[in-house]
Write a protein that holds these residues in place. Sequence first.
Motif, PDB file in Angstrom:
ATOM      1  N   LEU A 195       0.825  -0.992  -0.166  1.00 32.22           N
ATOM      2  CA  LEU A 195       0.044   0.005  -0.015  1.00 32.22           C
ATOM      3  C   LEU A 195       0.743   1.162   0.065  1.00 32.22           C
ATOM      4  N   VAL A 196       1.933   1.271   0.792  1.00 30.03           N
ATOM      5  CA  VAL A 196       2.766   2.545   1.030  1.00 30.03           C
ATOM      6  C   VAL A 196       3.567   2.848  -0.528  1.00 30.03           C
ATOM      7  N   PRO A 197       4.271   2.034  -1.142  1.00 27.62           N
ATOM      8  CA  PRO A 197       4.403   2.300  -2.643  1.00 27.62           C
ATOM      9  C   PRO A 197       3.446   2.647  -3.497  1.00 27.62           C
ATOM     10  N   LEU A 198       2.598   2.029  -3.533  1.00 29.93           N
ATOM     11  CA  LEU A 198       1.391   2.437  -4.473  1.00 29.93           C
ATOM     12  C   LEU A 198       0.718   3.710  -4.112  1.00 29.93           C
ATOM     13  N   ALA A 199       0.448   4.031  -2.652  1.00 31.67           N
ATOM     14  CA  ALA A 199       0.129   5.297  -2.435  1.00 31.67           C
ATOM     15  C   ALA A 199       1.077   6.449  -2.874  1.00 31.67           C
ATOM     16  N   ILE A 200       2.116   6.377  -2.622  1.00 32.43           N
ATOM     17  CA  ILE A 200       3.304   7.394  -2.819  1.00 32.43           C
ATOM     18  C   ILE A 200       3.181   7.408  -4.507  1.00 32.43           C
ATOM     19  N   GLY A 201       3.302   6.484  -5.213  1.00 32.08           N
ATOM     20  CA  GLY A 201       3.351   6.538  -6.628  1.00 32.08           C
ATOM     21  C   GLY A 201       2.076   7.243  -7.285  1.00 32.08           C
ATOM     22  N   VAL A 202       0.737   6.850  -6.817  1.00 27.78           N
ATOM     23  CA  VAL A 202      -0.192   7.510  -7.299  1.00 27.78           C
ATOM     24  C   VAL A 202      -0.389   8.991  -6.753  1.00 27.78           C
ATOM     25  N   VAL A 203       0.221   9.340  -5.673  1.00 28.29           N
ATOM     26  CA  VAL A 203       0.204  10.866  -5.334  1.00 28.29           C
ATOM     27  C   VAL A 203       1.286  11.575  -6.119  1.00 28.29           C
ATOM     28  N   LEU A 204       2.394  10.992  -6.531  1.00 33.32           N
ATOM     29  CA  LEU A 204       3.435  11.603  -7.541  1.00 33.32           C
ATOM     30  C   LEU A 204       2.895  11.701  -8.970  1.00 33.32           C
ATOM     31  N   ILE A 205       2.190  10.753  -9.217  1.00 33.09           N
ATOM     32  CA  ILE A 205       1.573  10.903 -10.646  1.00 33.09           C
ATOM     33  C   ILE A 205       0.450  11.857 -10.841  1.00 33.09           C
ATOM     34  N   LEU A 206      -0.661  12.015  -9.631  1.00 33.90           N
ATOM     35  CA  LEU A 206      -1.547  13.031  -9.695  1.00 33.90           C
ATOM     36  C   LEU A 206      -0.881  14.518  -9.490  1.00 33.90           C
ATOM     37  N   VAL A 207       0.334  14.637  -8.943  1.00 29.56           N
ATOM     38  CA  VAL A 207       0.779  16.013  -8.714  1.00 29.56           C
ATOM     39  C   VAL A 207       1.473  16.398 -10.125  1.00 29.56           C
ATOM     40  N   PHE A 208       2.371  15.203 -10.783  1.00 26.19           N
ATOM     41  CA  PHE A 208       2.637  15.580 -12.245  1.00 26.19           C
ATOM     42  C   PHE A 208       1.533  16.057 -13.189  1.00 26.19           C
ATOM     43  N   VAL A 209       0.296  15.448 -12.869  1.00 21.31           N
ATOM     44  CA  VAL A 209      -0.677  15.646 -13.859  1.00 21.31           C
ATOM     45  C   VAL A 209      -1.258  17.041 -13.662  1.00 21.31           C
ATOM     46  N   GLY A 210      -1.233  17.693 -12.336  1.00 18.38           N
ATOM     47  CA  GLY A 210      -1.657  19.034 -12.088  1.00 18.38           C
ATOM     48  C   GLY A 210      -0.507  19.900 -12.459  1.00 18.38           C
ATOM     49  N   TYR A 211       0.465  19.571 -12.498  1.00 17.93           N
ATOM     50  CA  TYR A 211       1.795  20.163 -12.839  1.00 17.93           C
ATOM     51  C   TYR A 211       1.957  20.402 -14.469  1.00 17.93           C
ATOM     52  N   ALA A 212       1.678  19.512 -15.007  1.00 17.40           N
ATOM     53  CA  ALA A 212       1.713  19.470 -16.456  1.00 17.40           C
ATOM     54  C   ALA A 212       0.672  20.176 -17.291  1.00 17.40           C
ATOM     55  N   LEU A 213      -0.473  20.195 -16.448  1.00 13.96           N
ATOM     56  CA  LEU A 213      -1.628  21.126 -16.959  1.00 13.96           C
ATOM     57  C   LEU A 213      -1.545  22.753 -16.714  1.00 13.96           C
ATOM     58  N   ARG A 214      -0.354  23.013 -15.907  1.00 17.91           N
ATOM     59  CA  ARG A 214      -0.249  24.285 -15.506  1.00 17.91           C
ATOM     60  C   ARG A 214       1.115  25.107 -15.988  1.00 17.91           C
ATOM     61  N   THR A 215       2.131  24.097 -15.983  1.00 21.76           N
ATOM     62  CA  THR A 215       3.266  24.519 -16.486  1.00 21.76           C
ATOM     63  C   THR A 215       3.416  25.360 -17.784  1.00 21.76           C
ATOM     64  N   ARG A 216       4.238  26.327 -17.899  1.00 21.05           N
ATOM     65  CA  ARG A 216       4.521  26.937 -19.189  1.00 21.05           C
ATOM     66  C   ARG A 216       5.481  26.466 -20.028  1.00 21.05           C
ATOM     67  N   ILE A 217       6.431  25.717 -19.467  1.00 21.98           N
ATOM     68  CA  ILE A 217       7.470  24.972 -20.583  1.00 21.98           C
ATOM     69  C   ILE A 217       6.716  23.766 -21.101  1.00 21.98           C
ATOM     70  N   VAL A 218       7.240  23.237 -21.958  1.00 19.19           N
ATOM     71  CA  VAL A 218       6.703  21.829 -22.734  1.00 19.19           C
ATOM     72  C   VAL A 218       6.899  20.777 -21.460  1.00 19.19           C
ATOM     73  N   PRO A 219       5.893  20.309 -21.075  1.00 23.03           N
ATOM     74  CA  PRO A 219       5.980  19.063 -20.003  1.00 23.03           C
ATOM     75  C   PRO A 219       6.629  17.974 -20.684  1.00 23.03           C
ATOM     76  N   LEU A 220       7.095  16.854 -19.669  1.00 19.35           N
ATOM     77  CA  LEU A 220       7.572  15.640 -19.938  1.00 19.35           C
ATOM     78  C   LEU A 220       6.475  15.041 -20.877  1.00 19.35           C
ATOM     79  N   ILE A 221       5.333  14.899 -20.511  1.00 18.50           N
ATOM     80  CA  ILE A 221       4.165  14.402 -21.246  1.00 18.50           C
ATOM     81  C   ILE A 221       3.258  15.633 -21.292  1.00 18.50           C
ATOM     82  N   ASP A 222       2.865  16.046 -22.542  1.00 20.53           N
ATOM     83  CA  ASP A 222       2.094  17.160 -22.821  1.00 20.53           C
ATOM     84  C   ASP A 222       0.748  16.654 -22.645  1.00 20.53           C
TER      85      ASP A 222
END
Length: 513
Positions: free
Chosen positions: A247-274
């Motif tokens: 559960l711990v690695p799954l939870a950490i992984g999901v949180v990091l991916i969700l944070v990336f999604v929020g970051y990728a939708l707001r960043t002004r540079i070209v994100p790792l996955i657009d």
Amino acid sequence: MAVQEPASPGRSAAGAEKIDAALIRLALVLLAGVVVVQLDATIVSVALDRLGRAFEVDIPTVQWVTTAYLLALAMVIPVTGWSVERFGGRRMWMLALALFLAGSVLCGIAWSIESLIAFRVIQGLGGGLLLPLMQTIMAQAAGPQRLGRLMAVVSAPALLTPVLGPVLGGVIIESLSWRWIFLINVPVCIVALVLAWRTMPPQELSTRAPQRFDGIGFALLSPGLAAVVYGFAEAGRHGGFTEAAVLVPLAIGVVLILVFVGYALRTRIVPLIDLRLFRSTSFCGAASLMFLFGISLFGALFLLPLYEQQVRGRSPVEAGLLLAPQGLGMMIGMVVLSRIADRVSPRAMVLGGLTLSVLGSVAYTQVTAHTSEVLLGASLVVRGLGLAAAMVPVMSAAYIGLSVAEIPRATSAVRIFQQVGASLGTAVLAVVLARQLPDATGGGRPPDAAATAHGYAVSFWWTLGFSIAAVPLGFLLPKRSAVARETDGHGHVDAPEPRSGPPARVAAATDGQ
């Protein structure tokens, strides 16, 4: 282009579309490096059983030899465009080859399963750079008029790797040892490095500043995906999803991916996955399909040789030969279908291919210890044909409705989704298989072949399920062919498909490895 196109004798006004000797020589040099990477992916698939016994580890652990490699492949893809702009194609090509060479040597001398997995990451970083670098260098050298024909020539030998890889891997393991499935790469990489140093033309770097690399996105997404896959692997070891180690690695992984999604939708540079590319229905369908294709294709490559060796008692050579029909089906499909891809509806091709893939998977959901090998081999040919038919139009469909500037980002994103699907699919199927196999043993008795075969049959149901899950996504692809989209029947242009993306036959051929 970040790198200026090298001059070539055949690029004169009179023969601008001629494929001259310099281009052919460049293509062969690049091919020497790419083929070894593609062979490596299939060679290792028949060695997992031997590796598990050599290091005395279970299936959820040994699958990381494949999963770690595929994750590294996925994460390094977005670096390609930035690195070529910053350092030049020739330098990056030689660096990637050297990295793959170093990883191969380290894997060959690995002393534990942990060290082997770590060294596979190094190998994957080099291999992940080589494939997109080849397309970038070829595009810059050939230009759009000659790229399709030149890449078709280069991709032809690559189509043989799904057939030859498992057989070669079996021969190496039987005749030598598992270490040579990695050390065999060393002489090929050395030759490829020497050829690149002697024959690849130096390239001028662009005077403009290279595009900024998305370090924040890389720092979020890479560990996030690794943590999710690690959680699934631990679930297989612990027999469920209730332990903290799962559960711990799954939870950490999901949180990091969700944070990336929020970051990728707001960043002004070209994100790792657009993620903004998903506004295009066609891209959404293509990326999602490649994700599921990665699960289905590489998941089967994980299960098939293990089934043949653990249930049928086949040698590595025999397992490789029995795996080859799927590669043969894919090769035939790529050659035949890529010729008509632009004239057939992408939606129809994908749905037809998925239907064949499902039909070719049914026999494996019913396997026993004595299922006819003729039936299984014929099923693999049909499955390979189906996967080829489904994959050929997907890459071209990913570019429809996108601007020219968005095409490179779409290429990287689709490749990442396929590789992530491959790594996640391997981990998930390892969990499913591990949960089924304990029922096949007990009381210190030898494994029961019938019960073990049933465990594999259940696991193959999952690969069938992933193929079925892809069917609704096929309806997101265009209904009309590329030719039909270019004209509305009255000579008027109708939303032409962007032409600067890689040819469908090449993308499908290389992505499928």
